[in-house]
Motif scaffolding. Structure first.
Motif, PDB file in Angstrom:
ATOM      1  N   THR A   1      24.537  56.049  38.336  1.00 13.26           N
ATOM      2  CA  THR A   1      26.043  55.777  38.769  1.00 13.26           C
ATOM      3  C   THR A   1      26.290  56.118  40.358  1.00 13.26           C
ATOM      4  N   LEU A   2      26.901  55.123  40.779  1.00 13.80           N
ATOM      5  CA  LEU A   2      27.289  55.205  42.232  1.00 13.80           C
ATOM      6  C   LEU A   2      28.712  55.839  42.436  1.00 13.80           C
ATOM      7  N   PHE A   3      28.927  56.623  43.173  1.00 15.64           N
ATOM      8  CA  PHE A   3      30.063  57.425  43.624  1.00 15.64           C
ATOM      9  C   PHE A   3      30.489  57.279  44.792  1.00 15.64           C
ATOM     10  N   ALA A   4      31.847  56.571  45.020  1.00 15.78           N
ATOM     11  CA  ALA A   4      32.128  56.582  46.551  1.00 15.78           C
ATOM     12  C   ALA A   4      33.347  57.192  46.575  1.00 15.78           C
ATOM     13  N   TYR A   5      33.651  57.879  47.879  1.00 17.20           N
ATOM     14  CA  TYR A   5      34.669  58.527  48.322  1.00 17.20           C
ATOM     15  C   TYR A   5      35.138  58.172  49.805  1.00 17.20           C
ATOM     16  N   PHE A   6      36.404  57.876  49.730  1.00 19.07           N
ATOM     17  CA  PHE A   6      36.750  57.678  51.244  1.00 19.07           C
ATOM     18  C   PHE A   6      38.190  58.084  51.488  1.00 19.07           C
ATOM     19  N   GLU A   7      38.502  58.048  52.615  1.00 22.39           N
ATOM     20  CA  GLU A   7      39.893  58.737  53.115  1.00 22.39           C
ATOM     21  C   GLU A   7      40.663  57.465  53.666  1.00 22.39           C
ATOM     22  N   TYR A   8      41.918  57.227  53.163  1.00 28.81           N
ATOM     23  CA  TYR A   8      42.611  56.273  53.787  1.00 28.81           C
ATOM     24  C   TYR A   8      43.871  56.975  54.651  1.00 28.81           C
ATOM     25  N   THR A   9      44.005  56.279  55.776  1.00 25.97           N
ATOM     26  CA  THR A   9      44.928  57.069  56.714  1.00 25.97           C
ATOM     27  C   THR A   9      46.309  56.121  57.119  1.00 25.97           C
ATOM     28  N   GLY A  10      46.184  55.012  56.365  1.00 26.24           N
ATOM     29  CA  GLY A  10      47.391  54.067  56.877  1.00 26.24           C
ATOM     30  C   GLY A  10      48.457  54.166  55.895  1.00 26.24           C
ATOM     31  N   ASP A  11      49.642  53.116  56.154  1.00 21.58           N
ATOM     32  CA  ASP A  11      50.773  53.274  55.544  1.00 21.58           C
ATOM     33  C   ASP A  11      51.121  52.434  54.319  1.00 21.58           C
ATOM     34  N   ASP A  12      50.213  51.406  53.789  1.00 17.87           N
ATOM     35  CA  ASP A  12      50.552  50.506  52.838  1.00 17.87           C
ATOM     36  C   ASP A  12      49.066  50.343  52.218  1.00 17.87           C
ATOM     37  N   TYR A  13      48.707  51.248  51.398  1.00 18.35           N
ATOM     38  CA  TYR A  13      47.319  51.185  50.632  1.00 18.35           C
ATOM     39  C   TYR A  13      47.150  49.593  49.839  1.00 18.35           C
ATOM     40  N   GLU A  14      48.108  49.104  49.161  1.00 12.93           N
ATOM     41  CA  GLU A  14      47.997  48.186  48.675  1.00 12.93           C
ATOM     42  C   GLU A  14      47.737  47.095  49.419  1.00 12.93           C
ATOM     43  N   ALA A  15      48.322  46.846  50.691  1.00 13.36           N
ATOM     44  CA  ALA A  15      48.289  45.612  51.554  1.00 13.36           C
ATOM     45  C   ALA A  15      46.966  45.767  52.391  1.00 13.36           C
ATOM     46  N   ASP A  16      46.659  46.992  52.593  1.00 12.85           N
ATOM     47  CA  ASP A  16      45.136  46.979  53.406  1.00 12.85           C
ATOM     48  C   ASP A  16      44.108  46.885  52.297  1.00 12.85           C
ATOM     49  N   MET A  17      44.291  47.273  51.024  1.00 13.59           N
ATOM     50  CA  MET A  17      42.964  46.979  50.388  1.00 13.59           C
ATOM     51  C   MET A  17      42.851  45.316  50.102  1.00 13.59           C
ATOM     52  N   ALA A  18      44.121  44.821  49.935  1.00 13.78           N
ATOM     53  CA  ALA A  18      44.190  43.479  49.855  1.00 13.78           C
ATOM     54  C   ALA A  18      43.732  42.582  51.001  1.00 13.78           C
ATOM     55  N   ALA A  19      43.718  43.337  52.240  1.00  7.93           N
ATOM     56  CA  ALA A  19      43.195  42.644  53.391  1.00  7.93           C
ATOM     57  C   ALA A  19      41.705  42.702  53.438  1.00  7.93           C
ATOM     58  N   ILE A  20      41.081  43.683  52.888  1.00  9.25           N
ATOM     59  CA  ILE A  20      39.810  44.118  52.930  1.00  9.25           C
ATOM     60  C   ILE A  20      39.208  42.978  51.743  1.00  9.25           C
ATOM     61  N   ALA A  21      39.761  42.785  50.681  1.00 10.10           N
ATOM     62  CA  ALA A  21      39.509  41.781  49.633  1.00 10.10           C
ATOM     63  C   ALA A  21      39.571  40.357  50.298  1.00 10.10           C
TER      64      ALA A  21
END
Length: 113
Positions: A55-75
């Motif tokens: 099982t892989l467990f990932a952890y990160f911290e997000y410091t931006g203002d628009d999580y959905e937009a930033d995750m869409a930019a990564i994708a």
């Protein structure tokens, strides 16, 4: 002066296919710079992936203002999409994942700041 904002903490899990475990480790010994850059541009910091019992467990911290937009930019990033063509075959979503969902996000039950 405003107080520093607490980052959004994100944890997610997925299974690692045992037959691809060494390949997955090998891939993560040399994550391409453009993939890391896309994460940084999207305000992802303090990112770690852990492994236990396939099982892989990932952890990160997000410091931006628009999580959905930033995750869409990564994708949408072509280098990241190429990276995922290498890593996705190594992974198997949990049974609780929704159709099309890969990594499933966990609920934070206890934070210690």
């Amino acid at each position: 002066m405003p107080a520093p904002r607490t980052p959004r903490r994100v944890a997610s899990v997925i299974r690692l296919r045992p037959e691809h475990a060494e390949r997955y480790r090998e891939l993560h010994r040399a994550v391409p710079g453009p993939v890391l850059d896309a994460l940084s541009r999207a305000h992802v910091t303090n990112y770690s992936i852990f492994l236990r019992d396939h099982t892989l467990f990932a952890y990160f911290e997000y410091t931006g203002d628009d999580y959905e937009a930033d995750m869409a930019a990564i994708a949408a990033d072509p280098e990241t999409q190429q990276w995922w063509t290498l890593t996705d075959p190594c992974q198997q979503p949990l049974d609780s994942a929704q159709p099309g969902e890969r990594w499933v996000t966990g609920a934070e039950l206890f934070p210690l700041y």
